[in-house]
Design a protein around this motif. Sequence first.
Motif, PDB file in Angstrom:
ATOM      1  N   THR A  95       9.321  18.358 -33.711  1.00 11.32           N
ATOM      2  CA  THR A  95      10.640  18.175 -33.116  1.00 11.32           C
ATOM      3  C   THR A  95      10.705  16.868 -32.340  1.00 11.32           C
ATOM      4  O   THR A  95      11.698  16.144 -32.427  1.00 11.32           O
ATOM      5  CB  THR A  95      10.972  19.363 -32.198  1.00 11.32           C
ATOM      6  OG1 THR A  95      10.855  20.567 -32.956  1.00 11.32           O
ATOM      7  CG2 THR A  95      12.370  19.258 -31.643  1.00 11.32           C
ATOM      8  N   ASP A 110      12.302  23.547 -29.684  1.00 14.08           N
ATOM      9  CA  ASP A 110      11.262  24.336 -30.358  1.00 14.08           C
ATOM     10  C   ASP A 110      11.376  25.812 -29.995  1.00 14.08           C
ATOM     11  O   ASP A 110      11.251  26.677 -30.856  1.00 14.08           O
ATOM     12  CB  ASP A 110       9.869  23.823 -29.994  1.00 14.08           C
ATOM     13  CG  ASP A 110       9.459  22.593 -30.769  1.00 14.08           C
ATOM     14  OD1 ASP A 110      10.031  22.350 -31.859  1.00 14.08           O
ATOM     15  OD2 ASP A 110       8.569  21.869 -30.294  1.00 14.08           O
ATOM     16  N   HIS A 147      12.078  28.798 -32.710  1.00 12.08           N
ATOM     17  CA  HIS A 147      11.077  29.838 -32.953  1.00 12.08           C
ATOM     18  C   HIS A 147      11.523  31.226 -32.526  1.00 12.08           C
ATOM     19  O   HIS A 147      10.986  32.210 -32.994  1.00 12.08           O
ATOM     20  CB  HIS A 147       9.761  29.455 -32.285  1.00 12.08           C
ATOM     21  CG  HIS A 147       9.123  28.287 -32.960  1.00 12.08           C
ATOM     22  ND1 HIS A 147       9.086  27.031 -32.391  1.00 12.08           N
ATOM     23  CD2 HIS A 147       8.542  28.157 -34.168  1.00 12.08           C
ATOM     24  CE1 HIS A 147       8.496  26.214 -33.227  1.00 12.08           C
ATOM     25  NE2 HIS A 147       8.157  26.844 -34.306  1.00 12.08           N
ATOM     26  N   THR A 148      12.510  31.295 -31.622  1.00 11.17           N
ATOM     27  CA  THR A 148      12.975  32.605 -31.183  1.00 11.17           C
ATOM     28  C   THR A 148      14.297  32.997 -31.822  1.00 11.17           C
ATOM     29  O   THR A 148      14.750  34.123 -31.662  1.00 11.17           O
ATOM     30  CB  THR A 148      13.150  32.654 -29.646  1.00 11.17           C
ATOM     31  OG1 THR A 148      14.163  31.722 -29.273  1.00 11.17           O
ATOM     32  CG2 THR A 148      11.850  32.357 -28.934  1.00 11.17           C
TER      33      THR A 148
END
Length: 87
Positions: free
Chosen positions: A9, A77, A81-82
């Motif tokens: 990222t 990020d 990712h969540t």
Amino acid sequence: MTTSAPESTIDLITEIIVAMGESPAEEVHAGARMQDLLTDSLMVVEMAIALHDRLAVKVDEEELRDLTLAEFAEVLDARLHTGDAPR
């Protein structure tokens, strides 16, 4: 852009900033404040659009002004990712 390995990222954000042409690559580093890299409101809008296009994530102006490049990359990020990104 298509690559064989996913880019980080922070590398993606750096690439976008350098492509905008306002900040030389040597000035774009993890500790740089986003407000110093995105020097006007048009750049902020361009960054938000580019991130939405590339990562399908929305960001707000405060995030693009108040954080360092590394902090901003961490926020993105975490959202990626969540699945917590407002889309």
